[in-house]
Design a protein around this motif. Structure first.
Motif, PDB file in Angstrom:
ATOM      1  N   ILE A 123      47.332  70.510  34.983  1.00  0.00           N
ATOM      2  CA  ILE A 123      45.675  70.423  34.474  1.00  0.00           C
ATOM      3  C   ILE A 123      45.593  69.618  33.150  1.00  0.00           C
ATOM      4  N   PRO A 150      38.167  66.822  43.012  1.00  0.00           N
ATOM      5  CA  PRO A 150      39.443  67.390  43.344  1.00  0.00           C
ATOM      6  C   PRO A 150      39.905  67.340  44.803  1.00  0.00           C
ATOM      7  N   LEU A 182      44.299  71.357  43.097  1.00  0.00           N
ATOM      8  CA  LEU A 182      43.498  72.198  42.104  1.00  0.00           C
ATOM      9  C   LEU A 182      41.903  72.519  42.424  1.00  0.00           C
ATOM     10  N   ASN A 234      40.574  76.008  42.000  1.00  0.00           N
ATOM     11  CA  ASN A 234      41.313  76.598  40.849  1.00  0.00           C
ATOM     12  C   ASN A 234      40.325  76.592  39.840  1.00  0.00           C
ATOM     13  N   PHE A 247      40.746  75.144  36.313  1.00  0.00           N
ATOM     14  CA  PHE A 247      40.669  73.692  36.362  1.00  0.00           C
ATOM     15  C   PHE A 247      39.232  73.506  36.426  1.00  0.00           C
ATOM     16  N   CYS A 271      37.215  71.335  33.097  1.00  0.00           N
ATOM     17  CA  CYS A 271      36.719  70.086  33.373  1.00  0.00           C
ATOM     18  C   CYS A 271      35.248  70.117  32.704  1.00  0.00           C
TER      19      CYS A 271
END
Length: 469
Positions: free
Chosen positions: A78, A95, A100, A103, A106, A110
């Motif tokens: 990440i 993604p 990810l 996830n 994650f 972001c």
């Protein structure tokens, strides 16, 4: 008969997306680059050292190498992915699928970094990604749910839950899908033997080793509904896909629409997909998966995938809607341009996943170098791939070479086109599953639409091995 024309695209009019980081590899990275191009968005792709000279890196406006071959040191890292996005001035991250994509940490990272996450909002990713929580949400939305347990801490607790549900049961990972951490167990001894390995596999695949158990349907079909939402409260479905032909819970062939389902059941499944997406507050693309009992004709919620699916091309072929473009538009704050009445499924589409696995050796993945790569072309044929002559299949990632999709006015014509396309595919240097897929599609059971999820193991593979022996 041609497939439906794609809905015309135009630059988003909501939040401006100028540059998108693609946090993935292979064919899906190529696919997202193409969608970005349609919308006039710059595409930046991350790569590992194993992929730095690959097709996605060459097609993107810019490529950033973020680590060595192993996914844990590159595509799953990440901090490295975020650093690449911020360092190249991206305003969004797509993604893809796997890695990810589901996830929640994650997705939240972001957003915290000021990046648009091209997918459902982090809270939805977290709720949907936790399979046990997703089951409860489905139940609250009035959707049938299989008997199952909450997340369980120990094999003893699992044994008690399984005894109450009744064997056989599925041991499933709470935080992921794709067959990882999943096992069918017939009795308590098998459950106890599989519990620890399943937790280890789930931890390795998803960073989360939690498990639960669920009722297992012996003659099951796997039906999923493609849903699409925006940030303005709109949710629609784009029909269903049948993903029944699978091996060890990994899909091999998908088709749309699903064959041999009573129309009322089909409509109920579609409505249930929309109901789940609405309850979740879906603001992107996602897939609601159901199990369908071929004997009782009843269906139940299975799980939700908060991402674009591998098999999305067949939905695009029968609806004319570019799902990745719609993902990007929704992420940019654009309201859905389509309403439910605008969606109709025309014709039939089938997809085959061509991998470098050897059916004659138990589908063992085979790393190696592709020497000849000649994909099929023809009416109604679509190939999504990152493969080319000289492409090196490494042991670090899945063995997918290409997705071949065939469209036809009827299921029989789509199937014929697919088998013809597979016969024209030329690959040397590595074994592939193409010949097995062609055999399966020509089998009377598939042609009749009567296969169930255990068909490959019980009938398809034994019949194929007998044929080639």
């Amino acid at each position: 008969m041609a497939s439906p024309a794609m809905v015309p695209t135009a630059p988003p009019t909501g939040v401006s997306l100028r540059r998108v980081l693609i946090a993935n590899r292979g064919e899906i990275a190529v696919r997202i680059i193409g969608a970005c191009r349609k919308l006039g968005i710059e595409a930046v792709v991350v790569t590992s050292t194993a992929d730095r000279n690959g097709l996605p890196a060459r097609l993107a406006d810019r490529a950033v190498c973020i680590g060595p071959g192993p996914a844990g040191q590159s595509y799953l890292a990440i901090p490295a992915v975020l650093s690449a996005a911020l360092g190249t001035g991206c305003d969004a991250v797509h993604p893809g699928y796997g890695f990810l994509s589901e996830n929640p940490e994650f997705a939240a990272a972001c957003v915290a970094a000021g990046l648009v996450f091209v997918g459902p909002r982090p809270e939805a990713v977290a709720q949907a990604g936790d399979k046990a929580r997703a089951r409860e949400l489905a139940r609250s939305a009035g959707i049938p749910v299989l008997s199952g347990s909450p997340v369980l801490a120990t094999a003893d607790a699992a044994a008690a839950a399984a005894a109450e549900i009744g064997y056989p049961v599925l041991v499933k990972a709470a935080a992921g899908g794709g067959g990882r951490g999943m096992s069918v167990v017939e009795n308590e001894a098998e459950l106890r033997a599989r519990w620890s390995p399943a937790a280890t596999e789930a931890q390795s695949a998803f960073g989360d080793g939690r498990l639960y158990v669920e009722q297992f349907i012996r003659r099951a079909r796997h039906i999923e509904v493609q849903v699409l939402g925006d940030k303005h409260g709109h949710v629609i479905h784009l029909g269903e896909r049948d993903c029944t032909l699978q091996r060890r819970h990994q899909k091999v062939v998908e088709e749309s629409p699903a064959p041999n389902i009573p129309e009322q059941i089909r409509e109920d499944i579609r409505r249930s997909g929309v109901a789940f997406a609405a309850a979740l507050g879906l603001d992107s693309a996602g897939t609601v998966e159901f199990i369908y009992d071929a004997d009782t004709q009843r269906f139940a919620f299975l799980e939700f995938n908060a991402r674009i699916q591998v098999e999305h091309p067949i939905t695009e072929l029968v609806t004319g809607v570019d799902l990745v473009v719609e993902q990007l538009r929704s992420a940019a704050g654009e309201p859905l341009r389509l309403r439910q009445d605008d969606i109709s499924l025309t014709g039939h589409a089938i997809e085959v996943r061509v991998t470098t696995e050897d059916p004659a050796r138990g589908f063992i993945p085979n790393p190696g170098t592709v020497q000849v790569w000649e994909p099929p072309v023809g009416e109604g044929i679509r190939v999504d791939s990152h493969c080319e002559p000289g492409y090196v299949v490494t042991p670090y990632y899945d063995s997918l070479l290409a997705k071949i999709a065939a469209y036809g006015p009827t299921r029989d014509r789509a199937t014929d086109r697919m088998t013809e396309a597979l016969s024209r595919l030329r690959v040397t240097g590595v074994p592939t599953t193409a010949d097995f897929a062609r055999f399966a599609l020509d089998h009377p059971d598939f042609r009749a639409g009567t296969v169930t999820t255990d068909w490959i193991a019980a009938h398809g593979l034994p019949d194929y091995l007998e044929k080639i022996s």
